[in-house]
Design a protein around this motif. Structure first.
Motif, mmCIF file in Angstrom:
data_model
loop_
_atom_site.group_PDB
_atom_site.id
_atom_site.type_symbol
_atom_site.label_atom_id
_atom_site.label_comp_id
_atom_site.label_asym_id
_atom_site.label_seq_id
_atom_site.Cartn_x
_atom_site.Cartn_y
_atom_site.Cartn_z
ATOM 1 N N SER A 21 0.784 -1.190 0.032
ATOM 2 C CA SER A 21 -0.137 -0.005 0.158
ATOM 3 C C SER A 21 0.914 1.253 -0.227
ATOM 4 O O SER A 21 2.248 1.418 0.276
ATOM 5 N N ALA A 22 0.211 2.375 -0.253
ATOM 6 C CA ALA A 22 0.876 3.579 -0.395
ATOM 7 C C ALA A 22 -0.309 4.734 -0.415
ATOM 8 O O ALA A 22 -1.443 4.334 -0.162
ATOM 9 N N ARG A 23 0.015 5.925 -0.846
ATOM 10 C CA ARG A 23 -0.965 6.853 -1.040
ATOM 11 C C ARG A 23 -0.900 7.332 -2.256
ATOM 12 O O ARG A 23 -0.034 7.367 -3.124
ATOM 13 N N GLY A 24 -2.294 7.738 -2.837
ATOM 14 C CA GLY A 24 -2.552 8.037 -4.074
ATOM 15 C C GLY A 24 -2.276 7.362 -5.250
ATOM 16 O O GLY A 24 -2.737 5.990 -5.010
ATOM 17 N N TRP A 25 -1.876 7.579 -6.064
ATOM 18 C CA TRP A 25 -1.599 6.777 -7.651
ATOM 19 C C TRP A 25 -0.313 5.984 -7.627
ATOM 20 O O TRP A 25 0.036 5.324 -8.676
ATOM 21 N N LYS A 26 0.217 6.213 -6.485
ATOM 22 C CA LYS A 26 1.724 5.300 -6.304
ATOM 23 C C LYS A 26 1.391 3.814 -6.778
ATOM 24 O O LYS A 26 2.534 3.293 -7.267
ATOM 25 N N CYS A 27 0.679 3.333 -6.123
ATOM 26 C CA CYS A 27 0.326 1.572 -6.381
ATOM 27 C C CYS A 27 0.161 1.342 -7.968
ATOM 28 O O CYS A 27 0.528 0.660 -8.377
ATOM 29 N N ARG A 28 -0.660 2.231 -8.388
ATOM 30 C CA ARG A 28 -0.956 2.048 -9.971
ATOM 31 C C ARG A 28 0.293 2.229 -10.678
ATOM 32 O O ARG A 28 0.488 1.642 -11.535
ATOM 33 N N ASP A 81 7.521 3.260 -9.160
ATOM 34 C CA ASP A 81 8.643 2.858 -8.061
ATOM 35 C C ASP A 81 7.976 1.968 -7.238
ATOM 36 O O ASP A 81 7.409 2.608 -6.236
ATOM 37 N N VAL A 82 8.442 0.754 -7.070
ATOM 38 C CA VAL A 82 7.864 -0.167 -6.044
ATOM 39 C C VAL A 82 8.440 0.460 -4.754
ATOM 40 O O VAL A 82 7.926 -0.073 -3.709
ATOM 41 N N ASN A 83 9.712 1.120 -4.589
ATOM 42 C CA ASN A 83 10.370 1.269 -3.289
ATOM 43 C C ASN A 83 9.548 2.647 -2.908
ATOM 44 O O ASN A 83 9.550 3.034 -1.718
ATOM 45 N N SER A 84 8.433 3.253 -3.528
ATOM 46 C CA SER A 84 7.778 4.267 -3.099
ATOM 47 C C SER A 84 6.399 3.474 -2.273
ATOM 48 O O SER A 84 5.820 4.331 -1.645
#
Length: 132
Positions: free
Chosen positions: A98-105, A115-118
């Motif tokens: 999980s993350a915030r916003g559109w990072k996962c997409r 960036d998976v590191n994000s």
């Protein structure tokens, strides 16, 4: 901080189905997004599916499109990955992140700024084994 716990993996024969669950717990779910990744033995991790509740957006990568479905249950803070018509090449450890916003997409789809590191939270993984 969000904590993730996957479940639902198992062993099935080719053509079978499984539904993976990823339960999120923690203090804040604002703008949270979810991504499903998998890693087969000896191979690199790859994105599979993503869901962004605030954007009402679900995406599936081409390699599993038409067989996998990603969904989200808001009340249960849970994201699901329904896997149908499974193949031996679907075998691997499946992780929720999980993350915030559109990072996962961006990370799951391998977009230029992905960036998976994000992704700042990962579950422990659940093993899926598909036999021929």
């Amino acid at each position: 901080q969000v904590h993730l716990a996957e479940s639902g993996g198992g062993s099935v024969q080719t053509g079978g189905s499984l539904r993976l669950s990823c339960v999120a717990s923690g203090s804040s779910y604002e703008s949270i997004c979810f991504g499903w990744f998998r890693q087969a033995p000896g191979k690199e991790r790859e994105g599979v599916a993503t869901f962004y509740p605030a954007g009402s957006r679900a995406d599936i990568v081409d390699s599993v499109k038409g067989r996998f479905i990603v969904s989200h249950a808001t009340a249960e803070n849970t994201v699901y990955l329904e896997m149908n018509r499974l193949r031996p090449e679907d075998t691997g450890m499946y992780y929720c992140a999980s993350a915030r916003g559109w990072k996962c997409r961006r990370a799951v789809l391998g977009l230029p700024d992905g960036d998976v590191n994000s992704l700042d939270a990962w579950g422990q993984g659940t093993l899926v084994t598909v036999s021929s």
